[in-house]
Design a protein around this motif. Structure first.
Motif, mmCIF file in Angstrom:
data_model
loop_
_atom_site.group_PDB
_atom_site.id
_atom_site.type_symbol
_atom_site.label_atom_id
_atom_site.label_comp_id
_atom_site.label_asym_id
_atom_site.label_seq_id
_atom_site.Cartn_x
_atom_site.Cartn_y
_atom_site.Cartn_z
ATOM 1 N N SER A 94 0.843 -1.209 0.000
ATOM 2 C CA SER A 94 0.000 0.000 0.000
ATOM 3 C C SER A 94 0.877 1.257 0.000
ATOM 4 C CB SER A 94 -0.915 -0.004 1.214
ATOM 5 O OG SER A 94 -0.134 -0.126 2.397
ATOM 6 N N VAL A 95 1.997 1.205 0.775
ATOM 7 C CA VAL A 95 2.888 2.372 0.834
ATOM 8 C C VAL A 95 3.592 2.565 -0.506
ATOM 9 C CG1 VAL A 95 4.945 3.320 1.949
ATOM 10 C CG2 VAL A 95 3.211 2.169 3.328
ATOM 11 N N GLU A 96 4.023 1.455 -1.124
ATOM 12 C CA GLU A 96 4.700 1.556 -2.424
ATOM 13 C C GLU A 96 3.793 2.220 -3.455
ATOM 14 O OE1 GLU A 96 6.904 -1.654 -4.402
ATOM 15 O OE2 GLU A 96 7.415 -2.375 -2.399
ATOM 16 N N VAL A 97 2.515 1.811 -3.454
ATOM 17 C CA VAL A 97 1.556 2.387 -4.413
ATOM 18 C C VAL A 97 1.438 3.893 -4.173
ATOM 19 C CG1 VAL A 97 -0.886 2.454 -5.053
ATOM 20 C CG2 VAL A 97 0.261 0.257 -4.714
ATOM 21 N N LYS A 98 1.339 4.291 -2.891
ATOM 22 C CA LYS A 98 1.202 5.716 -2.577
ATOM 23 C C LYS A 98 2.410 6.515 -3.065
ATOM 24 C CE LYS A 98 -1.467 5.075 1.582
ATOM 25 N NZ LYS A 98 -1.162 4.739 2.960
ATOM 26 N N VAL A 99 3.629 5.966 -2.827
ATOM 27 C CA VAL A 99 4.846 6.667 -3.224
ATOM 28 C C VAL A 99 4.859 6.855 -4.742
ATOM 29 C CG1 VAL A 99 7.362 6.484 -3.353
ATOM 30 C CG2 VAL A 99 6.177 5.882 -1.242
ATOM 31 N N LYS A 100 4.502 5.782 -5.490
ATOM 32 C CA LYS A 100 4.501 5.868 -6.965
ATOM 33 C C LYS A 100 3.473 6.901 -7.425
ATOM 34 C CE LYS A 100 6.268 1.225 -7.767
ATOM 35 N NZ LYS A 100 5.901 -0.189 -7.891
ATOM 36 N N ARG A 101 2.306 6.882 -6.775
ATOM 37 C CA ARG A 101 1.236 7.836 -7.131
ATOM 38 C C ARG A 101 1.727 9.284 -6.929
ATOM 39 N NH1 ARG A 101 -3.214 9.326 -9.580
ATOM 40 N NH2 ARG A 101 -4.591 10.681 -8.408
ATOM 41 N N GLU A 102 2.421 9.522 -5.796
ATOM 42 C CA GLU A 102 2.903 10.879 -5.530
ATOM 43 C C GLU A 102 3.910 11.318 -6.578
ATOM 44 O OE1 GLU A 102 4.210 11.246 -1.415
ATOM 45 O OE2 GLU A 102 2.268 10.479 -0.776
ATOM 46 N N ARG A 103 4.827 10.399 -6.957
ATOM 47 C CA ARG A 103 5.828 10.741 -7.982
ATOM 48 C C ARG A 103 5.138 11.078 -9.297
ATOM 49 N NH1 ARG A 103 10.004 6.229 -6.519
ATOM 50 N NH2 ARG A 103 10.937 7.187 -4.682
ATOM 51 N N TYR A 104 4.112 10.279 -9.637
ATOM 52 C CA TYR A 104 3.380 10.491 -10.888
ATOM 53 C C TYR A 104 2.713 11.867 -10.882
ATOM 54 C CZ TYR A 104 -0.463 10.090 -14.212
ATOM 55 O OH TYR A 104 -1.351 10.317 -15.224
ATOM 56 N N LEU A 105 2.050 12.204 -9.750
ATOM 57 C CA LEU A 105 1.371 13.501 -9.649
ATOM 58 C C LEU A 105 2.375 14.649 -9.763
ATOM 59 C CD1 LEU A 105 -1.204 12.835 -6.786
ATOM 60 C CD2 LEU A 105 -1.695 13.207 -9.188
ATOM 61 N N ALA A 106 3.551 14.459 -9.155
ATOM 62 C CA ALA A 106 4.573 15.509 -9.206
ATOM 63 C C ALA A 106 5.028 15.736 -10.649
ATOM 64 C CB ALA A 106 5.748 15.122 -8.323
ATOM 65 N N LYS A 107 5.222 14.635 -11.401
ATOM 66 C CA LYS A 107 5.647 14.771 -12.805
ATOM 67 C C LYS A 107 4.578 15.477 -13.626
ATOM 68 C CE LYS A 107 8.910 10.960 -13.339
ATOM 69 N NZ LYS A 107 9.031 9.551 -13.669
ATOM 70 N N GLU A 108 3.304 15.078 -13.407
ATOM 71 C CA GLU A 108 2.181 15.713 -14.117
ATOM 72 C C GLU A 108 2.188 17.224 -13.873
ATOM 73 O OE1 GLU A 108 -1.202 13.855 -15.576
ATOM 74 O OE2 GLU A 108 0.786 13.424 -16.371
ATOM 75 N N ALA A 109 2.310 17.579 -12.594
ATOM 76 C CA ALA A 109 2.271 19.002 -12.227
ATOM 77 C C ALA A 109 3.413 19.744 -12.910
ATOM 78 C CB ALA A 109 2.382 19.142 -10.709
ATOM 79 N N LEU A 110 4.590 19.110 -12.959
ATOM 80 C CA LEU A 110 5.764 19.720 -13.582
ATOM 81 C C LEU A 110 5.501 19.939 -15.074
ATOM 82 C CD1 LEU A 110 8.580 20.434 -12.453
ATOM 83 C CD2 LEU A 110 9.426 18.361 -13.522
ATOM 84 N N ALA A 111 4.927 18.904 -15.730
ATOM 85 C CA ALA A 111 4.640 18.999 -17.166
ATOM 86 C C ALA A 111 3.648 20.131 -17.440
ATOM 87 C CB ALA A 111 4.091 17.666 -17.656
ATOM 88 N N GLU A 112 2.582 20.193 -16.642
ATOM 89 C CA GLU A 112 1.573 21.253 -16.822
ATOM 90 C C GLU A 112 2.205 22.626 -16.667
ATOM 91 O OE1 GLU A 112 -2.027 21.003 -14.429
ATOM 92 O OE2 GLU A 112 -2.208 18.911 -15.045
ATOM 93 N N ASN A 113 3.078 22.735 -15.668
ATOM 94 C CA ASN A 113 3.766 23.987 -15.384
ATOM 95 C C ASN A 113 4.566 24.439 -16.603
ATOM 96 O OD1 ASN A 113 4.156 26.005 -13.627
ATOM 97 N ND2 ASN A 113 5.433 24.859 -12.196
ATOM 98 N N LYS A 114 5.319 23.466 -17.204
ATOM 99 C CA LYS A 114 6.154 23.762 -18.367
ATOM 100 C C LYS A 114 5.275 24.288 -19.512
ATOM 101 C CE LYS A 114 10.515 22.380 -17.566
ATOM 102 N NZ LYS A 114 10.816 21.015 -17.138
ATOM 103 N N VAL A 115 4.155 23.562 -19.751
ATOM 104 C CA VAL A 115 3.252 23.953 -20.846
ATOM 105 C C VAL A 115 2.731 25.368 -20.604
ATOM 106 C CG1 VAL A 115 1.034 23.459 -21.900
ATOM 107 C CG2 VAL A 115 2.604 21.594 -21.411
#
Length: 805
Positions: free
Chosen positions: A784-805
């Motif tokens: 459950s913790v591993e899934v949460k960590v991966k989810r957070e990394r994914y959200l961070a990348k998304e936010a970064l991409a949106e920011n760049k755009v």
């Protein structure tokens, strides 16, 4: 106010009345230096933008100055970014993290350990603070409450620890150095900023409990430090919010360990009860007790008499309580229990670290120690964060560590020398007393020798540990560790090795060395001219069990009494010193001063770190795993002790200590590695205990090769004294060994030796292999913790991409 600085001065009218002229001059000079340093330090703090508010308490012989510090919003924002403090982005739904709660829920059993604690801290998604992204953070419009109190304490401590008051080349930097030079007498964060109404700062009144208007300290006192809550879960989130992650991890680990002791204690009790049943119908015990004058035994020392084997009937029977087949099973059980315990703690640690936002703390977020920053010779770019930071060359540090280890090895060699000298002392005193001619001395020679030996040993250890701990502090500072975690790990490791050697040397000597190298009648071996010590008539196994019972029961009771009494006495003395010398002013005035929270907190004790708490528990863990073959009741005593220990420690933190500056941590630090090392050591130790110290294998061998009912076993283990000894003394006697009438080892001895070595190899392989398999099957981080960590990394990348755009 967030932080308090305290210092004392002698009023002008009193400073003239000194004892002698020179003494007065010296004091005057040091007082002048202190004044200069203090003024410079406070000016620097003022320049840094810290708000200050001053209070004074006049005493008979001195004036106590309290300076309350608080940081304005702009300073908080600047340092929060530098310290990379984590601030909330959005609220998360709460998850329960107690596995026992979910197991009981699935089984439909009501959970007696659960309790409703008010003001539960919320769970947030967080990220490091950036001043230019301020509007994105939750609650950023509320400047007073945006940073938590513990974060404000961290910021103020950072400023205090890096402020210069003299030359940087003389390392005249930071509040810690000023405290050690007695320029300030104390520096601490406040428990609570507002004065409490009676009955005191943490006690709860019934109407407050009903209204739910409790302060965080009162919540902890009511739901955590109170004795009535001994069977409830600890409110870990509250502890973390009030004391910081490092203290919370200690209590999380202590609670987890105590929970795991329950199954071990139950199995140990069962094994012990089995021993009682086996004892009553044990054939060798009946043979010993019924032998009357059949076996005359050789003297145990030069001046000792011959003795009958039947005299040790009761000791021999007691030995059977601890030394039977069940002990083998229990040793294997405890070794695997320790492996499982550590594996599951890893999982708990990972989920707590994620839940408390410190899972990447040591690798990325941890800042260099302020003391390191102040004196590091150069700077370098950090390869992970890309920021410039102070640096100390690795090679020089390794050289220093090697030099330090030499000093430590010498100190440990000194300890071992002391222990050997205590053993010799015991032997010499016993000989002197037994040949003294006074009946009372002769009768109790060995008892007097061993008691005085223990006392001498204790005094040695206390003096040595005082020297050693100050040496360890000095060496660890000299090694220049970059972060607080690395610094503490290095210090812990040094002191633990020392304590380990001093605490375990006595049981190790009894278990593996005493009575093993004695020789035989007419050819006794000696060490430095003194005959080697023999085991007492009942054998060394029972001695080891007695030693462990004394340590597990006696020492733990003494420790707990000390933990209650010493802080209370210190607090009373501290208060007495502060309050007895108060000037009698107007009634109302003195009451007001007494109720000020900074005065109340100044009367409490300084928090000295968690080292002693951890050390006590880890040494206890060692006793219940390394020597468990000798005493199956050890886990039970450990469990009873720890139930008391949790509430005692909680009470100390809430009521007796000043509030520590909250520190972050990713887990229990190097203690985990130490626990792993102890677990491995325990397997080897138990294998040797069963093979060489216990009677288990000789019995198995006799039952298999001669008589399965063990009739004649006692006669089988006793050898006849050699002819030349018999001719000298005109008496035939028996002694414990497998030798013939010439004193040569018999074939049986060599066959048994082969069996013993074979047993050690088999035992170790089985336990290590099973342990490895368990470690491999149990993942370190819960899914459950591993899934949460991966989810957070994914959200961070998304936010970064949106920011760049």
């Amino acid at each position: 106010a967030d932080f308090v600085l305290v210092w004392e001065t002698v009023p002008q009218e009193l400073s003239g009345q000194q004892d002698s002229r020179e003494n007065g001059d010296m004091q005057e000079r040091s007082a002048t230096i202190h004044r200069t340093w203090r003024k410079k330090f406070l000016d620097e703090l003022h320049t840094a933008g810290i708000h200050m508010e001053k209070h004074m308490t006049r005493m008979e012989k001195k004036v106590v100055h309290y300076l309350l510090l608080s940081a304005p919003w702009s300073v908080l924002c600047y340092y929060a970014e530098e310290l990379q403090l984590r601030v909330p982005l959005q609220v998360l739904p709460r998850q329960t993290s107690n596995w026992s709660a979910s197991v009981l829920r699935q089984l439909g059993i009501p959970n007696l350990m659960a309790q409703e604690v008010p003001n539960l801290p919320l769970d947030y998604y967080t990220c490091p603070f950036k001043a230019n992204k301020l509007r994105w953070f939750l609650g950023s419009d509320e400047q007073d409450t945006f940073f938590s109190t513990t974060q404000r304490h961290q910021i103020l401590y950072k400023i205090l620890a890096t402020t210069q008051y003299g030359h940087s080349r003389d390392r005249e930097v930071g509040v810690d150095r000023l405290l050690s030079e007695n320029v300030f007498t104390a520096a601490f964060p406040l428990h609570e900023a507002r004065p409490r109404r009676p009955p005191g700062p943490y006690k709860v009144r019934p109407e407050e409990l009903a209204a739910g208007s409790l302060s965080p300290r009162q919540v902890l006192f009511q739901y955590w430090a109170s004795w009535w809550k001994w069977s409830k879960y600890q409110p870990l989130d509250h502890i973390r919010k009030y004391f910081g992650e490092k203290v919370a991890f200690y209590f999380a680990w202590l609670g987890f360990y105590t929970g795991w002791l329950l199954p071990a204690a139950v199995v140990g009790m069962v094994v012990f009860i089995t021993g009682i049943f086996l004892m009553s119908n044990d054939v060798p015990s009946q043979e010993v007790c019924g032998s009357e004058e059949k076996y005359w035994m050789c003297p145990l020392c030069k001046t000792c008499p011959y003795w009958q084997l039947s005299k040790i009937c009761s000791t021999f029977m007691t030995g059977r309580l601890f030394d039977h087949g069940g002990t083998i099973f229990f040793s294997i059980f405890m070794s695997l229990w320790a492996v499982l315990f550590l594996e599951f703690w890893k999982r708990t640690n990972a989920s707590l670290a994620h839940h408390w936002d410190c899972s990447e703390f040591e690798d990325i977020e941890e800042q260099p120690r302020p003391q390191f920053t102040a004196v590091a010779p150069m700077t370098i770019i950090n390869p992970i964060t890309g920021a410039e930071e102070p640096y100390f060359p690795k090679r020089r540090r390794i050289h220093r560590i090697l030099a330090g280890s030499m000093v430590i090895i010498m100190m440990i060699a000194m300890v071992v020398m002391f222990l050997v000298s205590v053993i010799l002392y015991r032997a010499v005193v016993a000989i002197l007393l037994s040949s003294s001619g006074y009946f009372w001395f002769v009768a109790s020679a060995s008892r007097i020798a061993s008691i005085t030996g223990s006392v001498v040993n204790l005094i040695f250890i206390l003096i040595l540990s005082k020297i050693y701990i100050s040496l360890a502090h000095f060496l660890t500072k000299w090694e220049m560790h970059r972060t607080q975690t690395k610094y503490e790990d290095a210090f812990t490791f040094k002191v633990f090795i020392f304590q380990f050697v001093t605490f375990y040397s006595s049981p190790v000597y009894i278990a593996f060395f005493k009575g093993k190298f004695v020789g035989y009648p007419g050819n006794y071996r000696s060490f430095l001219g003194v005959r080697n010590e023999e085991c007492s008539p009942g054998g060394c196994f029972i001695e080891l069990a007695q030693e462990l019972l004394v340590i597990m029961v006696g020492k733990q009771i003494i420790n707990n009494v000390q933990e209650v009494a010493i802080p209370k006495l210190k607090c009373w003395w501290h208060k007495h010193k502060l309050l007895s010398s108060k000037k009698p002013g107007k009634e109302g005035e003195s009451v007001l001063v007494e109720q000020a929270p900074w005065v109340m907190d100044h009367q409490l004790l300084v928090f000295e770190g968690l080292f002693d708490e951890y050390l006590e528990m880890v040494l206890q863990f060692g006793f219940i795993t390394i020597f468990v073959a000798a005493c199956p009741l050890a886990p039970l005593f450990a469990l009873l002790n720890n139930w008391v220990e949790i509430r005692l420690d909680a009470h100390k933190f809430i009521c007796d200590y000043r509030r520590p500056v909250a520190e972050r941590a990713q887990g229990i630090g190097i203690w985990f590695s130490i626990l792993e090392a102890i677990t491995h050591l325990a397997v080897i130790s138990n294998a040797f205990l069963i093979a060489f110290t216990s009677d288990f294998l000789p019995r198995m061998y006799y039952g298999y090769a001669h008589d399965s009912s063990l009739r004649g076993y006692v006669n089988f283990t006793l050898a006849y004294a050699p002819w030349d000894f018999v001719l000298q003394s005109n008496t035939t006697c028996r002694y414990r060994a497998f030798r013939d009438r010439d004193g040569n080892l018999t074939l049986t001895y060599w066959q048994l030796l082969a069996i013993r070595l074979g047993f050690i190899i088999a035992f170790e392989h089985v336990v290590f292999f099973t342990g490895r398999a368990i470690a491999w099957l149990v993942p370190d981080i819960p899914e459950s913790v591993e899934v949460k960590v991966k989810r957070e990394r994914y959200l961070a990348k998304e936010a970064l991409a949106e920011n760049k755009v």
